[in-house]
Write a protein that holds these residues in place. Structure first.
Motif: not given
Length: 215
Positions: A55-58, A106-111, A146-149, A193-202
Protein backbone atom coordinates in the motif's frame (compact mmCIF):
# COMPACT_ATOMS: atom_id res chain seq x y z
CA UNK A 1 24.50 23.99 -9.86
CA UNK A 2 24.73 24.12 -6.09
CA UNK A 3 25.46 20.91 -4.22
CA UNK A 4 23.16 19.71 -1.41
CA UNK A 5 24.85 19.71 1.99
CA UNK A 6 22.76 16.92 3.55
CA UNK A 7 21.20 13.62 2.49
CA UNK A 8 17.69 14.75 3.37
CA UNK A 9 17.84 17.79 1.10
CA UNK A 10 14.55 18.50 -0.67
CA UNK A 11 14.03 16.76 -4.01
CA UNK A 12 14.19 18.87 -7.14
CA UNK A 13 12.23 18.71 -10.39
CA UNK A 14 13.87 16.70 -13.12
CA UNK A 15 16.46 15.23 -10.76
CA UNK A 16 14.40 12.76 -8.72
CA UNK A 17 13.59 9.10 -9.34
CA UNK A 18 11.94 6.21 -7.53
CA UNK A 19 13.43 2.73 -7.79
CA UNK A 20 11.31 -0.29 -6.85
CA UNK A 21 13.53 -3.28 -6.07
CA UNK A 22 12.40 -6.86 -6.77
CA UNK A 23 8.70 -6.19 -6.23
CA UNK A 24 7.91 -9.05 -8.56
CA UNK A 25 5.35 -11.81 -8.46
CA UNK A 26 7.81 -14.57 -7.64
CA UNK A 27 8.98 -12.93 -4.43
CA UNK A 28 5.93 -10.95 -3.34
CA UNK A 29 3.17 -13.55 -3.59
CA UNK A 30 2.93 -16.45 -1.09
CA UNK A 31 3.89 -19.88 -2.37
CA UNK A 32 5.74 -18.62 -5.43
CA UNK A 33 9.36 -18.37 -4.23
CA UNK A 34 11.04 -21.77 -4.62
CA UNK A 35 13.71 -20.77 -2.10
CA UNK A 36 11.11 -20.22 0.66
CA UNK A 37 8.33 -22.79 0.12
CA UNK A 38 7.55 -22.83 3.84
CA UNK A 39 6.40 -19.21 3.94
CA UNK A 40 2.62 -18.96 3.70
CA UNK A 41 0.37 -15.90 3.49
CA UNK A 42 0.47 -15.38 7.27
CA UNK A 43 4.25 -15.33 7.50
CA UNK A 44 5.56 -12.02 8.87
CA UNK A 45 7.09 -11.11 5.51
CA UNK A 46 3.90 -11.51 3.49
CA UNK A 47 1.74 -9.86 6.12
CA UNK A 48 4.06 -6.85 6.11
CA UNK A 49 3.95 -6.70 2.33
CA UNK A 50 0.17 -6.97 2.21
CA UNK A 51 -0.68 -4.65 5.09
CA UNK A 52 2.04 -2.01 4.89
CA UNK A 53 4.67 -2.16 2.18
CA UNK A 54 2.61 -2.62 -0.97
CA UNK A 55 0.00 0.00 0.00
CA UNK A 56 2.78 2.47 0.78
CA UNK A 57 4.58 1.73 -2.46
CA UNK A 58 1.38 2.25 -4.42
CA UNK A 59 1.03 5.66 -2.79
CA UNK A 60 4.62 6.55 -3.68
CA UNK A 61 4.12 5.32 -7.23
CA UNK A 62 0.97 7.37 -7.71
CA UNK A 63 2.64 10.49 -6.32
CA UNK A 64 5.68 9.99 -8.55
CA UNK A 65 3.60 9.56 -11.68
CA UNK A 66 1.43 12.55 -10.82
CA UNK A 67 4.29 14.93 -10.08
CA UNK A 68 6.76 14.08 -12.81
CA UNK A 69 9.19 11.91 -10.85
CA UNK A 70 10.94 9.20 -12.87
CA UNK A 71 9.91 5.64 -12.01
CA UNK A 72 12.20 2.64 -12.47
CA UNK A 73 11.63 -1.01 -11.61
CA UNK A 74 14.33 -3.63 -11.24
CA UNK A 75 13.53 -7.33 -11.14
CA UNK A 76 15.53 -10.51 -10.94
CA UNK A 77 15.32 -12.04 -14.41
CA UNK A 78 17.96 -13.62 -16.58
CA UNK A 79 18.68 -12.57 -20.14
CA UNK A 80 18.43 -16.22 -21.16
CA UNK A 81 15.85 -18.94 -20.68
CA UNK A 82 18.40 -21.30 -19.10
CA UNK A 83 19.80 -18.57 -16.80
CA UNK A 84 23.34 -19.19 -17.97
CA UNK A 85 24.09 -15.48 -17.64
CA UNK A 86 23.12 -15.33 -13.94
CA UNK A 87 25.75 -14.51 -11.36
CA UNK A 88 27.64 -17.33 -9.66
CA UNK A 89 26.10 -16.32 -6.33
CA UNK A 90 22.58 -16.56 -7.71
CA UNK A 91 23.37 -19.94 -9.25
CA UNK A 92 24.73 -21.23 -5.95
CA UNK A 93 21.66 -19.84 -4.16
CA UNK A 94 19.27 -21.24 -6.78
CA UNK A 95 17.95 -17.71 -7.20
CA UNK A 96 17.18 -18.13 -10.86
CA UNK A 97 14.36 -16.52 -12.82
CA UNK A 98 14.43 -17.47 -16.52
CA UNK A 99 13.85 -14.87 -19.20
CA UNK A 100 10.13 -14.46 -19.81
CA UNK A 101 9.03 -16.35 -16.70
CA UNK A 102 5.39 -15.64 -15.85
CA UNK A 103 6.34 -14.66 -12.28
CA UNK A 104 9.18 -12.35 -13.26
CA UNK A 105 7.20 -9.10 -13.81
CA UNK A 106 6.36 -6.62 -11.05
CA UNK A 107 3.21 -7.32 -9.08
CA UNK A 108 -0.05 -6.05 -10.55
CA UNK A 109 -0.32 -3.24 -7.99
CA UNK A 110 2.96 -1.76 -9.27
CA UNK A 111 2.70 -2.81 -12.90
CA UNK A 112 4.82 -0.52 -15.10
CA UNK A 113 2.92 1.71 -17.45
CA UNK A 114 3.95 2.52 -20.98
CA UNK A 115 7.38 4.15 -21.21
CA UNK A 116 8.40 3.26 -17.64
CA UNK A 117 11.82 1.66 -17.25
CA UNK A 118 12.25 -1.97 -16.17
CA UNK A 119 15.77 -3.27 -15.58
CA UNK A 120 16.22 -7.05 -15.29
CA UNK A 121 19.18 -8.04 -13.11
CA UNK A 122 21.07 -11.24 -12.41
CA UNK A 123 22.76 -10.29 -9.16
CA UNK A 124 21.76 -8.80 -5.84
CA UNK A 125 23.11 -5.40 -6.81
CA UNK A 126 21.24 -3.55 -9.53
CA UNK A 127 24.29 -1.36 -10.10
CA UNK A 128 26.41 -4.46 -10.73
CA UNK A 129 24.35 -6.28 -13.34
CA UNK A 130 22.41 -3.54 -15.16
CA UNK A 131 23.21 -0.22 -16.79
CA UNK A 132 21.19 1.70 -14.18
CA UNK A 133 23.98 4.18 -13.43
CA UNK A 134 24.23 5.07 -17.13
CA UNK A 135 20.43 5.39 -17.31
CA UNK A 136 20.10 7.55 -14.20
CA UNK A 137 22.85 9.89 -15.36
CA UNK A 138 21.23 10.22 -18.79
CA UNK A 139 18.00 11.12 -16.98
CA UNK A 140 19.83 13.73 -14.91
CA UNK A 141 18.97 12.08 -11.59
CA UNK A 142 20.51 13.24 -8.34
CA UNK A 143 17.92 12.06 -5.78
CA UNK A 144 17.07 8.34 -5.72
CA UNK A 145 14.21 6.98 -3.61
CA UNK A 146 14.66 3.23 -3.04
CA UNK A 147 11.89 0.89 -1.87
CA UNK A 148 11.45 -2.85 -2.15
CA UNK A 149 12.60 -6.25 -0.98
CA UNK A 150 14.45 -7.49 0.77
CA UNK A 151 15.66 -4.76 3.07
CA UNK A 152 18.91 -6.43 4.05
CA UNK A 153 19.92 -7.83 0.68
CA UNK A 154 18.99 -6.33 -2.69
CA UNK A 155 17.71 -3.05 -1.22
CA UNK A 156 20.89 -2.81 0.84
CA UNK A 157 23.04 -3.29 -2.26
CA UNK A 158 21.13 -0.67 -4.24
CA UNK A 159 21.46 1.89 -1.45
CA UNK A 160 25.18 1.46 -0.82
CA UNK A 161 26.11 1.31 -4.50
CA UNK A 162 24.01 4.35 -5.34
CA UNK A 163 25.57 6.33 -2.50
CA UNK A 164 29.07 5.39 -3.64
CA UNK A 165 28.24 6.69 -7.11
CA UNK A 166 27.15 10.08 -5.84
CA UNK A 167 23.38 9.80 -5.63
CA UNK A 168 21.48 11.14 -2.63
CA UNK A 169 19.44 8.15 -1.53
CA UNK A 170 16.20 8.12 0.46
CA UNK A 171 14.77 4.90 1.92
CA UNK A 172 11.19 4.92 3.24
CA UNK A 173 11.56 2.12 5.76
CA UNK A 174 7.83 1.40 5.79
CA UNK A 175 7.99 0.64 2.06
CA UNK A 176 10.57 -2.14 2.46
CA UNK A 177 10.46 -5.63 3.92
CA UNK A 178 12.59 -8.62 4.79
CA UNK A 179 11.92 -11.89 6.57
CA UNK A 180 11.89 -10.67 10.18
CA UNK A 181 11.38 -7.34 11.92
CA UNK A 182 14.80 -7.68 13.54
CA UNK A 183 16.53 -8.12 10.20
CA UNK A 184 14.65 -5.14 8.78
CA UNK A 185 15.53 -2.85 11.69
CA UNK A 186 19.17 -3.93 11.76
CA UNK A 187 19.53 -3.36 8.03
CA UNK A 188 18.24 0.20 8.19
CA UNK A 189 20.62 0.93 11.06
CA UNK A 190 23.53 -0.65 9.19
CA UNK A 191 23.22 1.37 5.99
CA UNK A 192 21.67 4.48 7.47
CA UNK A 193 25.03 6.16 6.96
CA UNK A 194 24.61 5.81 3.21
CA UNK A 195 21.12 7.23 2.90
CA UNK A 196 18.31 9.16 4.51
CA UNK A 197 16.07 6.65 6.28
CA UNK A 198 12.59 8.13 6.36
CA UNK A 199 8.94 7.10 5.86
CA UNK A 200 6.36 7.03 3.11
CA UNK A 201 4.41 10.07 4.27
CA UNK A 202 7.54 12.22 4.26
CA UNK A 203 8.63 10.99 0.85
CA UNK A 204 5.20 11.74 -0.62
CA UNK A 205 5.19 15.21 0.93
CA UNK A 206 8.57 15.87 -0.67
CA UNK A 207 7.42 14.55 -4.05
CA UNK A 208 4.29 16.72 -3.95
CA UNK A 209 6.48 19.72 -3.17
CA UNK A 210 8.22 19.20 -6.50
CA UNK A 211 4.91 19.59 -8.28
CA UNK A 212 4.06 22.74 -6.34
CA UNK A 213 7.45 24.27 -7.09
CA UNK A 214 7.06 23.55 -10.78
CA UNK A 215 3.51 24.98 -10.92
Amino acid sequence: MSKPDRREAHYTAGETAVLFVDMQKMFCAPGRDPAHPEMNAEHYYFRRLRDLVIPNQVRILEAARTHGVQVLHTIIEALTEDCRDASLDHKLSNLLVPKGHLLAPPIDELAPIRNEIVLPKTSSGVFNSTNIDYVLRNLGIRYLIVAGVVTDQCVDMAVRDAADRGYLVSVPGDACATYTQERHDNALKAYGGYCWVTDTDTVITRIKAIGKAAA
